[in-house]
Design an enzyme around this catalytic site. Structure first.
Site, PDB file in Angstrom:
ATOM      1  N   THR A   1       1.122  -0.958   0.113  1.00 16.48           N
ATOM      2  CA  THR A   1      -0.199  -0.073   0.052  1.00 16.48           C
ATOM      3  C   THR A   1       0.834   1.400  -0.374  1.00 16.48           C
ATOM      4  OG1 THR A   1      -1.616  -0.972   0.997  1.00 16.48           O
ATOM      5  CG2 THR A   1      -1.875   0.971   1.089  1.00 16.48           C
TER       6      THR A   1
ATOM      7  N   ARG B   1      -7.429   2.838   9.321  1.00 19.25           N
ATOM      8  CA  ARG B   1      -7.352   1.410   8.988  1.00 19.25           C
ATOM      9  C   ARG B   1      -7.677   0.142   9.513  1.00 19.25           C
ATOM     10  NH1 ARG B   1      -4.936   2.238   3.522  1.00 19.25           N
ATOM     11  NH2 ARG B   1      -4.368   0.130   3.779  1.00 19.25           N
TER      12      ARG B   1
ATOM     13  N   HIS C   1      24.962  26.326  11.251  1.00 19.22           N
ATOM     14  CA  HIS C   1      23.924  27.836  11.056  1.00 19.22           C
ATOM     15  C   HIS C   1      23.608  28.048  10.293  1.00 19.22           C
ATOM     16  CE1 HIS C   1      22.069  31.679  11.888  1.00 19.22           C
ATOM     17  NE2 HIS C   1      23.069  32.415  10.869  1.00 19.22           N
TER      18      HIS C   1
HETATM   19  P1  NAI Z   1      -6.779   7.837  11.565  1.00 21.89           P
HETATM   20  O1  NAI Z   1      -6.575   7.284  12.988  1.00 21.89           O
HETATM   21  O2  NAI Z   1      -5.106   8.665  11.705  1.00 21.89           O
HETATM   22  O3  NAI Z   1      -8.158   9.078  12.174  1.00 21.89           O
HETATM   23  C1  NAI Z   1      -8.820   8.957  11.757  1.00 21.89           C
HETATM   24  C2  NAI Z   1      -9.681  10.015  12.321  1.00 21.89           C
HETATM   25  O4  NAI Z   1     -11.358   9.584  12.109  1.00 21.89           O
HETATM   26  C3  NAI Z   1      -9.465   9.978  13.605  1.00 21.89           C
HETATM   27  O5  NAI Z   1     -10.131  11.391  14.626  1.00 21.89           O
HETATM   28  C4  NAI Z   1     -11.391   9.958  14.732  1.00 21.89           C
HETATM   29  O6  NAI Z   1     -11.459   9.876  15.511  1.00 21.89           O
HETATM   30  C5  NAI Z   1     -12.116   9.943  12.906  1.00 21.89           C
HETATM   31  N1  NAI Z   1     -13.147   9.686  13.158  1.00 21.89           N
HETATM   32  C6  NAI Z   1     -13.628   8.546  12.524  1.00 21.89           C
HETATM   33  N2  NAI Z   1     -15.302   7.644  12.519  1.00 21.89           N
HETATM   34  C7  NAI Z   1     -15.833   9.184  12.264  1.00 21.89           C
HETATM   35  C8  NAI Z   1     -16.936   9.070  12.453  1.00 21.89           C
HETATM   36  N3  NAI Z   1     -17.755   8.828  12.095  1.00 21.89           N
HETATM   37  N4  NAI Z   1     -17.376  10.805  12.238  1.00 21.89           N
HETATM   38  C9  NAI Z   1     -16.403  11.468  11.476  1.00 21.89           C
HETATM   39  N5  NAI Z   1     -15.021  11.038  11.781  1.00 21.89           N
HETATM   40  C10 NAI Z   1     -14.786  10.573  12.411  1.00 21.89           C
HETATM   41  O7  NAI Z   1      -6.097   7.230  10.325  1.00 21.89           O
HETATM   42  P2  NAI Z   1      -6.088   7.597   9.227  1.00 21.89           P
HETATM   43  O8  NAI Z   1      -6.146   8.867   8.470  1.00 21.89           O
HETATM   44  O9  NAI Z   1      -7.379   6.989   7.885  1.00 21.89           O
HETATM   45  O10 NAI Z   1      -4.927   7.016   8.852  1.00 21.89           O
HETATM   46  C11 NAI Z   1      -4.885   5.052   9.057  1.00 21.89           C
HETATM   47  C12 NAI Z   1      -3.470   5.074   8.883  1.00 21.89           C
HETATM   48  O11 NAI Z   1      -2.660   4.897   8.279  1.00 21.89           O
HETATM   49  C13 NAI Z   1      -3.349   5.560  10.447  1.00 21.89           C
HETATM   50  O12 NAI Z   1      -2.646   4.736  11.196  1.00 21.89           O
HETATM   51  C14 NAI Z   1      -1.754   6.855  10.749  1.00 21.89           C
HETATM   52  O13 NAI Z   1      -0.919   6.988  10.888  1.00 21.89           O
HETATM   53  C15 NAI Z   1      -1.779   5.533   9.124  1.00 21.89           C
HETATM   54  N6  NAI Z   1      -0.992   7.031   7.861  1.00 21.89           N
HETATM   55  C16 NAI Z   1       0.569   7.661   8.381  1.00 21.89           C
HETATM   56  C17 NAI Z   1       0.665   8.067   7.337  1.00 21.89           C
HETATM   57  C18 NAI Z   1       1.378   9.065   7.851  1.00 21.89           C
HETATM   58  O14 NAI Z   1       2.565   8.804   9.019  1.00 21.89           O
HETATM   59  N7  NAI Z   1       2.231   9.914   7.525  1.00 21.89           N
HETATM   60  C19 NAI Z   1       0.461   8.746   5.323  1.00 21.89           C
HETATM   61  C20 NAI Z   1      -1.237   8.254   6.321  1.00 21.89           C
HETATM   62  C21 NAI Z   1      -1.744   7.054   6.866  1.00 21.89           C
END
Ligand code: NAI
Length: 462
Positions: free
Chosen positions: A41, A269, A441
């Site tokens: 992914t 996820r 710097h």
């Molecule tokens: P996430 O778990 O970071 O955030 C999901 C958000 O959706 C939470 O704030 C939650 O409260 C909210 N939510 C859940 N149900 C809801 C509802 N019915 N209505 C409104 N809000 C709701 O999940 P995300 O952003 O989908 O990422 C998934 C995984 O992928 C995470 O573990 C993340 O760390 C990882 N990821 C990491 C990245 C990075 O390190 N830069 C980039 C993309 C993903």
């Protein structure tokens, strides 16, 4: 039927890194991957393509907002969306080919297809069954479905569809103010979409240091994001190519609806372990398809290991990679180990947000005596020169011993800056150790040193 020392199921960052390290350590290794390309992914439809789009749209933002200030006058570039997507795909293709090359170089057999484990020591791919002394499950995760919402990957999309929308939406509703929602929201906001983020909790980015999250929300709002917090999305409907998102405010149960050209569902996820035959094998599972492992990544079935998004812990590519390295070491009779206390997290927006170790909230809850050293990028000459002086570095250290306990950065290059603190923490360094280290710097990293100085006698430029 072939015989291997190790068969890794899944060719994402956890799986392919594990396979390469197994091969480096002299084990006869195969990796099962059902996609057309390696990288999982992260490389195909996650971390890497999103970074390409973030890069392109960051340059657009610079051209529109900062070029004229620097004396670079003239028309801002227009957006060729198809070309931008082609650039993104080129970046992905270059990297997936790179892993294929590394597999050849390390003499790893790529078993193309979807694997399952009919019995311990056996992996079935298509009609063939292969033998292995050890099996490593590295099958990752998939977007979690939200009840009442049907994803078509065209108008209502997950992160996968968000990377390839047919056209740039004029309006986008993002459900969930987590990492995916804010990164992809940034891409479309910079491309001109009106982005509204609907989040269930009262703050964005759950788990992040509260002060940083608040500052981050302020900066994103200034950029044009709109946030509806404390709102549970209950359904999405589609009509004439438009979507309507209905949500309920948790404080008073009032309901509201927003219309948008596209909706991104980014509500987390879940482990992807279906179809592996784990139930039949008797592998002990945790709720929601997560595989239970012991301190050596072994499941309840001897010789079957699991790493990455499908076991507990943060769903991060680099956490999976480290676990893959550790398992390879263990299988080669060495001592593999992952320090879960020092796993950085980065959000690749502008400004970037990065953190490692404990948040202030966690330290308070643990009743730990700590001190805070903060330094704003306003006091950093380099950041000011590139119009990125928003944000700050926050270093947390033990009040008595001065040992670094955590660091949280919002600002330019935060995702790279965090690593000097990671190294310092791995070596059990104190804030003073960082403060006494010469930093070139002018660099952004001086802000980290200044935050360390602020844990002692005080920062110089604040
Ligand atoms: P996430 O778990 O970071 O955030 C999901 C958000 O959706 C939470 O704030 C939650 O409260 C909210 N939510 C859940 N149900 C809801 C509802 N019915 N209505 C409104 N809000 C709701 O999940 P995300 O952003 O989908 O990422 C998934 C995984 O992928 C995470 O573990 C993340 O760390 C990882 N990821 C990491 C990245 C990075 O390190 N830069 C980039 C993309 C993903």
């Amino acid at each position: 039927m072939a015989e291997f020392d190790v068969i890794v199921i899944g060719g994402g960052p956890g799986g392919y890194v594990c396979a390469i390290h197994c091969a480096q350590l002299g084990l006869k290794t195969a990796c099962v991957e059902g996609r057309e390309t390696l990288g999982g992914t992260c490389l195909n439809v996650g971390c890497i393509p999103s970074k390409a789009l973030l890069n392109a749209t960051h340059h657009l933002h610079e051209a529109e907002h900062n070029f004229a200030k620097m004396g670079l006058k003239g028309k801002s570039p227009s957006v060729d969306w198809d070309q931008m997507k082609a650039y993104k795909q080129d970046v992905v293709d270059g990297n997936t080919k790179g892993i294929e090359f590394l597999f050849k170089k390390n003499k790893i057999t790529w078993l193309k297809g979807w694997g399952s484990i009919p019995e311990a020591g056996k992996v079935k791919v298509g009609d063939e069954v292969h033998s292995a002394k050890s099996i490593v499950i590295a099958t990752g995760s998939e977007p979690a479905a939200l009840p009442g919402i049907e994803v078509d990957e065209k108008t209502v999309v997950t992160s996968t569809g968000a990377l390839s929308l047919g056209k740039i939406p004029k309006s986008l509703v993002v459900i969930g103010a987590g990492v995916i929602g804010l990164e992809m929201g940034s891409v479309y906001q910079r491309l001109g979409a009106k982005v509204t983020v609907v989040e269930y909790l009262e703050a964005i980015t759950p788990g992040m240091d509260g002060e940083i999250a608040k500052n981050f929300q302020k900066i994103l709002t200034k950029q044009g994001f709109e946030f509806v917090l404390g709102a549970a999305v209950s359904g999405v409907t589609q009509k004439n190519g438009k979507a309507s998102v209905t949500y309920k405010l948790r404080k008073d149960d009032s309901e509201a609806t927003i219309e948008a050209d596209a909706v991104l569902v980014a509500t987390g996820r879940r482990a992807f372990t279906e179809g592996l035959g784990l139930e039949g094998l008797g592998v002990e599972m945790l709720p929601r398809g997560v595989v239970k492992v012991d301190g050596h990544f072994q499941t309840s079935v001897k010789g079957v290991y699991a790493i990455g998004d499908c076991i507990p812990g943060p769903m991060l590519a680099h956490k999976a990679e480290d676990e893959g390295m550790a398992v390879a070491e263990i299988l080669a009779g060495k001592h593999g180990h992952v320090n879960y206390g020092v796993i950085p997290g980065v959000i690749y927006t502008t400004p970037e947000v990065a953190s490692v170790g404990q948040t202030e909230e966690q330290l308070k809850e643990a009743g730990r005596a700590y001190k805070v050293g903060k330094f704003p990028f306003m006091g950093n000459a380099r950041a000011k020169a590139v119009f990125q002086a928003e944000g700050f570095v926050k270093l947390l250290a033990d009040k008595e011993t001065d040992r670094i306990l955590g660091c949280h950065i919002i600002g330019p290059g935060a995702g790279d800056l965090i690593h000097e603190v990671c190294v310092a923490m791995e070596f059990g360094a104190s804030a003073q150790d960082l403060a006494l280290t010469c930093h070139a710097h002018p660099t952004y990293s001086e802000a980290v040193r200044e935050a360390a100085l602020a844990c002692g006698d005080g920062a110089i430029h604040a």
